[in-house]
Design a protein around this motif. Structure first.
Motif, short mmCIF file in Angstrom:
data_model
loop_
_atom_site.label_atom_id
_atom_site.label_comp_id
_atom_site.label_asym_id
_atom_site.label_seq_id
_atom_site.Cartn_x
_atom_site.Cartn_y
_atom_site.Cartn_z
N TRP A 162 0.82 -1.21 0.00
CA TRP A 162 0.00 0.00 0.00
C TRP A 162 0.86 1.27 0.00
N TRP A 176 -11.51 2.98 -1.44
CA TRP A 176 -10.48 3.23 -0.41
C TRP A 176 -11.11 3.32 0.98
N LYS A 216 -6.95 -1.74 -7.97
CA LYS A 216 -5.78 -1.80 -8.86
C LYS A 216 -6.13 -2.26 -10.28
C1 RET Z 1 -5.72 1.68 7.38
C2 RET Z 1 -5.79 1.56 8.90
C3 RET Z 1 -5.61 2.82 9.59
C4 RET Z 1 -6.65 3.83 9.17
C5 RET Z 1 -6.80 3.95 7.70
C6 RET Z 1 -6.39 2.95 6.85
C7 RET Z 1 -6.58 3.19 5.41
C8 RET Z 1 -6.36 2.38 4.40
C9 RET Z 1 -6.57 2.66 3.01
C10 RET Z 1 -6.13 1.72 2.16
C11 RET Z 1 -6.16 1.74 0.76
C12 RET Z 1 -5.55 0.80 0.09
C13 RET Z 1 -5.51 0.63 -1.31
C14 RET Z 1 -4.80 -0.38 -1.78
C15 RET Z 1 -4.55 -0.69 -3.09
O1 RET Z 1 -4.70 -1.14 -3.97
C16 RET Z 1 -4.25 1.66 6.99
C17 RET Z 1 -6.38 0.42 6.88
C18 RET Z 1 -7.45 5.19 7.19
C19 RET Z 1 -7.22 3.89 2.54
C20 RET Z 1 -6.22 1.54 -2.22
#
Ligand code: RET
Length: 280
Positions: free
Chosen positions: A118, A215, A248
């Protein structure tokens, strides 16, 4: 005949452990990791193939997007083979009347390879969207740094101890960083994209709306799964697998197909990007 009596007995323990519990991936989770690995490899090959059909000067989105799925494939290979995974230890204490308190140890798998994936791939996704919008360098840098902060603090949250600020404190900091990222996309990005052209503005609105929805599901899954352990490790793997495929390969295919269809989406950097640094 009096027998010798022990003069002292071992003290009665006040806290006794019960059996530790191990929460880890089983057959379904492991299979899912291999399936997503294969999907990421196929997506990388398809995106690379699409890049070949356009001149280097028009390959900006293709290069970025292919790197995203290549990195995801590597991360899924690591997780499927048992790398990039560790255990988080959680201890809870239960008090009882008349009998000693007991404590319960839980060891739950944390796939930290995800956080490496990530932290490398989401900046590239942001770069795709920023270039699409025509954001300036200052805003791109802020969005990407906030994004990396989100995953580093999220990783700390994943290994945080229960009932301390470690866990939900880090989670809160990560959520604030996430809001910064969203703000850059939804407010700055949208205005800039609209300024590029109405067609670009419309496409940016659609693909960024999709991105924000996908997301936002991640921190929700995180809270239910790793955070409060209300979901099995297999359930967690499957939930992230669906989201990763949307974020992705589906995102990338949508962007590159739109790029082929709508000429205004293309952004040419010129200079070193397509011509190299040397000057005759
Ligand atoms: C965590 C935990 C802590 C609080 C927040 C998070 C956000 C994660 C996100 C992940 C997106 C990942 C993607 C991956 C790809 O392909 C780290 C889970 C806010 C937004 C798009």
């Amino acid at each position: 005949i009096p027998t010798a009596q022990p003069t002292s007995v071992a003290p009665i323990p006040t806290v006794v452990p019960d059996l530790p519990e191990y929460q880890h991936a089983h057959h379904d989770g492991k299979t899912t990791l291999w399936v997503v690995f294969v999907i990421m490899v196929i997506a990388s090959a398809v995106f690379a193939g699409m890049a070949w059909r356009v001149p280097v000067s028009k390959r900006l989105y293709h290069v970025i997007t292919t790197l995203i799925t290549i990195i995801a494939a590597i991360s899924y290979f690591a997780m499927a083979t048992g790398h990039g995974v560790s255990y988080n230890h959680v201890r809870t204490r239960h008090s009882h009347h008349h009998v000693p308190d007991t404590y319960h140890d839980i060891y739950r798998q944390v796939f930290w390879a995800r956080y490496v994936d990530w932290s490398l791939t989401t900046p590239l996704i942001l770069l795709d969207l920023s270039i699409l919008a025509g954001l300036n360098g200052a805003h791109i840098l802020m969005a990407i740094v906030a994004d990396v902060i989100m995953f580093l603090t999220g990783l700390f949250a994943a290994f945080g101890s229960e009932g301390t600020p470690q866990k939900w404190g880090w989670y809160a900091i990560a959520c604030i960083a996430y809001l910064v990222v969203i703000w850059h996309l939804a407010v700055n990005g949208r205005a800039q994209a609209q300024a590029r052209s109405p067609k670009v503005g419309q496409f940016f609105f659609a693909i960024t709306g999709f991105t924000i929805i996908v997301w936002t599901a991640y921190p929700i899954i995180w809270g239910i799964a790793g955070g409060s352990r209300k979901m099995s490790v297999d359930g967690e793997i499957i939930a992230y697998a669906v989201l990763d495929i949307l974020a992705k390969p589906v995102f990338g295919a949508w962007l590159l197909i739109a790029h082929a269809k709508i000429p205004e989406i293309n952004t040419e950097l010129g200079g070193f990007w397509s011509n190299g640094l040397s000057r005759e």
